[in-house]
Design a protein around this motif. Structure first.
Motif, mmCIF file in Angstrom:
data_model
loop_
_atom_site.group_PDB
_atom_site.id
_atom_site.type_symbol
_atom_site.label_atom_id
_atom_site.label_comp_id
_atom_site.label_asym_id
_atom_site.label_seq_id
_atom_site.Cartn_x
_atom_site.Cartn_y
_atom_site.Cartn_z
ATOM 1 N N LEU A 35 42.429 -0.963 76.151
ATOM 2 C CA LEU A 35 43.622 -0.156 75.606
ATOM 3 C C LEU A 35 43.433 -0.022 74.028
ATOM 4 C CD1 LEU A 35 46.296 1.570 76.369
ATOM 5 C CD2 LEU A 35 47.499 -0.231 75.411
ATOM 6 N N GLY A 36 43.580 -1.248 73.434
ATOM 7 C CA GLY A 36 44.011 -1.219 71.873
ATOM 8 C C GLY A 36 45.278 -1.662 71.532
ATOM 9 N N GLU A 37 45.841 -1.211 70.595
ATOM 10 C CA GLU A 37 47.190 -1.681 70.137
ATOM 11 C C GLU A 37 48.310 -1.271 71.082
ATOM 12 O OE1 GLU A 37 48.267 -0.679 65.934
ATOM 13 O OE2 GLU A 37 50.342 -0.525 66.555
ATOM 14 N N VAL A 38 49.241 -2.011 71.579
ATOM 15 C CA VAL A 38 50.317 -1.586 72.326
ATOM 16 C C VAL A 38 51.555 -1.873 71.729
ATOM 17 C CG1 VAL A 38 50.569 -3.573 73.732
ATOM 18 C CG2 VAL A 38 51.089 -1.578 74.843
ATOM 19 N N LEU A 39 51.746 -2.926 70.714
ATOM 20 C CA LEU A 39 52.900 -3.264 70.005
ATOM 21 C C LEU A 39 52.600 -3.376 68.541
ATOM 22 C CD1 LEU A 39 55.308 -5.827 71.168
ATOM 23 C CD2 LEU A 39 53.991 -6.233 69.204
ATOM 24 N N SER A 40 53.617 -3.095 67.650
ATOM 25 C CA SER A 40 53.368 -3.706 66.372
ATOM 26 C C SER A 40 54.723 -4.194 66.072
ATOM 27 C CB SER A 40 53.419 -2.437 65.475
ATOM 28 O OG SER A 40 51.860 -2.293 64.881
ATOM 29 N N GLY A 41 54.844 -5.246 65.109
ATOM 30 C CA GLY A 41 56.045 -5.695 64.677
ATOM 31 C C GLY A 41 56.054 -6.565 63.559
ATOM 32 N N ALA A 42 57.086 -7.181 63.210
ATOM 33 C CA ALA A 42 57.012 -8.167 61.767
ATOM 34 C C ALA A 42 58.316 -8.817 61.934
ATOM 35 C CB ALA A 42 57.024 -7.032 60.661
ATOM 36 N N LYS A 43 58.234 -9.848 61.054
ATOM 37 C CA LYS A 43 59.667 -10.441 60.475
ATOM 38 C C LYS A 43 59.841 -9.416 59.150
ATOM 39 C CE LYS A 43 60.856 -14.381 57.647
ATOM 40 N NZ LYS A 43 60.465 -15.953 57.441
ATOM 41 N N ARG A 44 61.088 -9.250 58.875
ATOM 42 C CA ARG A 44 61.499 -8.078 57.692
ATOM 43 C C ARG A 44 61.736 -8.645 56.456
ATOM 44 N NH1 ARG A 44 59.144 -4.649 61.394
ATOM 45 N NH2 ARG A 44 60.242 -4.890 63.261
ATOM 46 N N GLU A 45 61.517 -7.761 55.566
ATOM 47 C CA GLU A 45 61.899 -8.093 54.189
ATOM 48 C C GLU A 45 63.487 -7.932 54.025
ATOM 49 O OE1 GLU A 45 60.232 -9.641 51.591
ATOM 50 O OE2 GLU A 45 58.546 -8.109 51.804
ATOM 51 N N PHE A 46 63.957 -8.641 53.273
ATOM 52 C CA PHE A 46 65.492 -8.537 53.263
ATOM 53 C C PHE A 46 65.728 -8.456 51.692
ATOM 54 C CE2 PHE A 46 66.383 -12.680 52.389
ATOM 55 C CZ PHE A 46 65.383 -13.500 52.899
ATOM 56 N N ALA A 60 65.341 -14.304 63.695
ATOM 57 C CA ALA A 60 64.253 -14.569 64.503
ATOM 58 C C ALA A 60 63.173 -14.895 63.644
ATOM 59 C CB ALA A 60 64.183 -13.590 65.387
ATOM 60 N N GLU A 61 62.257 -15.458 63.940
ATOM 61 C CA GLU A 61 60.943 -15.727 63.222
ATOM 62 C C GLU A 61 59.950 -15.100 64.070
ATOM 63 O OE1 GLU A 61 60.504 -17.340 60.409
ATOM 64 O OE2 GLU A 61 62.842 -17.960 60.073
ATOM 65 N N ILE A 101 62.707 2.364 62.583
ATOM 66 C CA ILE A 101 62.621 1.077 61.865
ATOM 67 C C ILE A 101 63.813 0.797 61.002
ATOM 68 C CG2 ILE A 101 60.856 1.876 60.107
ATOM 69 C CD1 ILE A 101 61.157 -1.894 61.792
ATOM 70 N N VAL A 102 64.023 1.684 60.109
ATOM 71 C CA VAL A 102 65.247 1.654 59.100
ATOM 72 C C VAL A 102 66.428 1.472 59.817
ATOM 73 C CG1 VAL A 102 66.591 2.460 57.080
ATOM 74 C CG2 VAL A 102 64.028 2.734 57.228
ATOM 75 N N HIS A 103 66.758 2.326 60.585
ATOM 76 C CA HIS A 103 67.985 2.116 61.650
ATOM 77 C C HIS A 103 68.020 0.976 62.277
ATOM 78 C CE1 HIS A 103 67.466 6.544 60.766
ATOM 79 N NE2 HIS A 103 68.388 6.735 61.035
ATOM 80 N N LYS A 104 66.823 0.658 62.660
ATOM 81 C CA LYS A 104 66.975 -0.685 63.668
ATOM 82 C C LYS A 104 67.332 -1.884 62.668
ATOM 83 C CE LYS A 104 62.984 -1.965 65.052
ATOM 84 N NZ LYS A 104 61.559 -2.518 65.841
ATOM 85 N N ILE A 105 66.795 -2.039 61.358
ATOM 86 C CA ILE A 105 67.151 -3.024 60.472
ATOM 87 C C ILE A 105 68.575 -3.093 60.204
ATOM 88 C CG2 ILE A 105 66.527 -4.159 58.174
ATOM 89 C CD1 ILE A 105 63.666 -3.407 58.741
ATOM 90 N N VAL A 106 69.106 -1.887 59.901
ATOM 91 C CA VAL A 106 70.401 -1.698 59.414
ATOM 92 C C VAL A 106 71.422 -2.026 60.736
ATOM 93 C CG1 VAL A 106 72.154 0.050 58.751
ATOM 94 C CG2 VAL A 106 69.964 -0.056 57.584
ATOM 95 N N ALA A 107 71.082 -1.509 61.634
ATOM 96 C CA ALA A 107 71.990 -1.902 62.924
ATOM 97 C C ALA A 107 72.129 -3.393 63.190
ATOM 98 C CB ALA A 107 71.597 -1.070 64.080
ATOM 99 N N CYS A 108 70.804 -3.943 63.228
ATOM 100 C CA CYS A 108 70.583 -5.307 63.538
ATOM 101 C C CYS A 108 71.532 -6.040 62.479
ATOM 102 C CB CYS A 108 69.389 -5.654 63.497
ATOM 103 S SG CYS A 108 68.955 -7.373 64.192
ATOM 104 N N SER A 109 71.552 -5.645 61.273
ATOM 105 C CA SER A 109 72.227 -6.504 60.206
ATOM 106 C C SER A 109 73.829 -6.503 60.221
ATOM 107 C CB SER A 109 71.648 -6.060 58.883
ATOM 108 O OG SER A 109 70.083 -6.321 58.427
ATOM 109 N N LEU A 110 74.208 -5.082 60.305
ATOM 110 C CA LEU A 110 75.592 -4.928 60.575
ATOM 111 C C LEU A 110 76.356 -4.850 61.915
ATOM 112 C CD1 LEU A 110 75.739 -1.783 58.032
ATOM 113 C CD2 LEU A 110 75.898 -4.254 57.459
ATOM 114 N N LEU A 111 75.471 -4.885 62.970
ATOM 115 C CA LEU A 111 76.334 -4.587 64.248
ATOM 116 C C LEU A 111 75.979 -5.650 65.274
ATOM 117 C CD1 LEU A 111 78.295 -2.333 64.949
ATOM 118 C CD2 LEU A 111 76.255 -0.899 65.909
ATOM 119 N N LYS A 158 68.237 -11.441 57.592
ATOM 120 C CA LYS A 158 66.906 -11.827 57.998
ATOM 121 C C LYS A 158 66.575 -11.288 59.713
ATOM 122 C CE LYS A 158 66.374 -15.889 55.015
ATOM 123 N NZ LYS A 158 66.231 -17.463 54.872
ATOM 124 N N CYS A 159 65.752 -10.654 59.918
ATOM 125 C CA CYS A 159 65.738 -10.408 61.209
ATOM 126 C C CYS A 159 63.971 -10.091 61.576
ATOM 127 C CB CYS A 159 66.314 -9.273 61.573
ATOM 128 S SG CYS A 159 66.063 -8.009 60.781
#
Ligand code: ATP
Ligand code: ASP
Ligand code: MG
Length: 309
Positions: free
Chosen positions: A228-239, A132-133, A84-94, A272-273
Motif C-alpha cells: 500500500l504505502g503510507e496509511v497513517l501520519s501523526g505526531a507529538k505536537r508543538e505547543f 500523550a507521547e 489538524i488545527v481544530h483537533k489540537i484546539v479541541a483536544c486542548s480546550l475540550l 501537550k498532545c
C-alpha cells in the motif's frame, strides 16, 4: 492500471463487487468507531470551511495543485485539507481524547491519478490525545490494527490476504534520515519490500509536529503497510508559542491563517498532545485488495478526473 469507473457505468458483476467492498467498509468503520469509543474518545463532527486549515507545507510528499477557498458571509475561508488545527484546539480546550471522520479535500496533482492511493476527496479518521507521547499513539494504533486482523478472521470466511501481514506488534521503527542516507530518495520501496507494517519516524514537515530545536529531530511518525504505502501520519505536537511562530515564519506561511492556535499557545492554553490520522479509503483499499483507491469510493474522486456524479 485502469481508472475506476463511476457506478452508473458498472456491469452487474462489477456492481456486485462494489457492494461487497462497501459492506466490508461498513464493517471496518463500525469496528474502528467502536474501538475509539470503548477507549474513551469523544466523537466530534467535522468542519468543512474554516479560516484555518492544514497548510500541507512543507511536506516531502506534498503535491497539491490548487488550494480551495471561498467567500462566505464576507469572510474568506479555506476548504479543509485536514482538521489538524481544530483537533489540537479541541483536544486542548475540550476533550482529553477525541476523534472525527474528517472529509479532506486535496487537489492532488493530476499525475497522481495512477498512484492508486490518491483521491482528491477522502476521509481521515483523525484523533488526538492530551498528555500523550508518540509511543502511546504507536502502541494504541498497533493494538487496533492487530485486533482488526482478528475480527476479520472471525467474521469473514477468508482472512483478506493483506491482513495476514499484520504481524504481532511491536512493529519495526526506522528513522527517515537514516533511510534517506542508506537508500536515497526512493527509500519507501525498501520499506514496502519488508512485507510487514513499518513505522517511519523523524520526518521534517509542518509546524504543528514537535521538533527538538537542539537536535533538529522531529517527534513524528508514519505507518506504512506492505503493498500500500503510507496509511497513517501523526505526531507529538508543538505547543510553545515561540517555536510555532518561528516555524510558521521559517515555512513562509501566513501568521494570520493560524491566529487562533497561536493566540491560544501564547496564553499557554495549547496543551501537550499527540495524535494521528488514518486514511480510511486507503485502509479499505488495502483490506479489500483492490488496485485503485477510487474502487472503494462509491463516487470516485481521482486526481485529474471529474466524473458527472
Ligand atoms: P502522501 O504522502 O501519501 O501523499 P500525505 O503524507 O501527504 O500522503 P497526510 O497529510 O499525512 O498525507 O494525511 C494523513 C493520511 O491521510 C495519510 O497517511 C493517508 O492515509 C491519507 N491521505 C493523504 N492524502 C490522501 C489522498 N490524496 N487520498 C487518500 N488518502 C490520503
Ligand atoms: N492527520 C495528520 C496528523 O494528525 C495531519 C495531516 O493530515 O497532515 O498529524
Ligand atoms: Mg503523511
Amino acid at each position: 492500471m485502469e481508472l475506476p469507473k463511476p457506478i452508473y457505468n458498472l456491469s452487474d458483476s462489477e456492481i456486485e463487487r462494489k457492494r461487497m467492498i462497501g459492506s466490508m467498509g461498513t464493517f471496518l468503520l463500525k469496528f474502528l468507531t467502536d474501538e475509539f469509543i470503548k477507549n474513551g474518545y469523544q466523537w466530534i463532527m467535522p468542519v468543512i470551511f474554516s479560516k484555518s486549515t492544514d497548510p500541507l507545507w512543507p511536506d516531502p510528499g506534498a503535491s497539491i495543485e490548487k488550494r480551495l477557498e471561498a467567500e462566505i458571509y464576507g469572510s474568506n475561508v479555506k476548504v479543509t485539507q485536514s482538521m489538524i488545527v481544530h483537533k489540537i484546539v479541541a483536544c486542548s480546550l475540550l476533550y482529553e481524547k477525541l476523534f472525527t471522520y474528517s472529509p479532506n479535500v486535496r487537489i492532488e496533482k493530476r499525475e497522481r491519478a495512477f498512484t492508486g492511493i490518491h483521491a482528491y476527496e477522502f476521509t481521515q479518521l483523525d484523533f488526538e490525545i492530551r498528555d500523550a507521547e508518540s509511543a502511546d499513539v504507536i502502541k494504541f494504533v498497533e493494538s487496533i490494527f492487530y485486533k482488526l486482523k482478528k475480527v476479520f478472521a472471525e467474521n469473514y470466511d477468508h482472512l483478506p490476504s493483506n491482513l495476514e501481514n499484520l504481524i504481532n506488534p511491536p512493529w519495526k521503527i526506522f528513522d527517515s534520515e537514516k533511510l534517506r542516507e542508506e537508500f536515497g530518495q526512493d527509500w519507501e520501496k525498501n520499506v514496502l519490500d519488508l512485507n510487514e507494517p513499518v513505522w517511519v519516524v523523524n520526518i521534517p514537515r509542518e509546524f504543528y509536529d514537535y521538533q527538538d530545536f537542539n537536535t533538529g529531530k522531529w517527534d513524528n511518525y508514519d505507518l506504512y503497510l506492505p503493498a500500500l504505502g503510507e496509511v497513517l501520519s501523526g505526531a507529538k505536537r508543538e505547543f510553545k508559542y515561540s517555536k510555532m511562530l518561528e516555524k510558521i515564519s521559517r515555512d513562509g506561511l501566513k501568521e494570520e491563517n493560524f491566529k487562533v492556535i497561536l493566540n491560544l499557545a501564547k496564553s499557554g492554553k495549547i496543551k501537550k498532545c499527540a495524535g494521528a490520522g488514518i486514511g480510511i479509503e486507503r485502509l479499505l483499499k488495502w483490506v479489500t485488495n483492490v488496485d485503485h483507491i477510487g474502487n472503494v469510493q462509491i463516487f470516485p474522486r481521482i486526481p485529474g478526473h471529474v466524473y458527472d456524479l
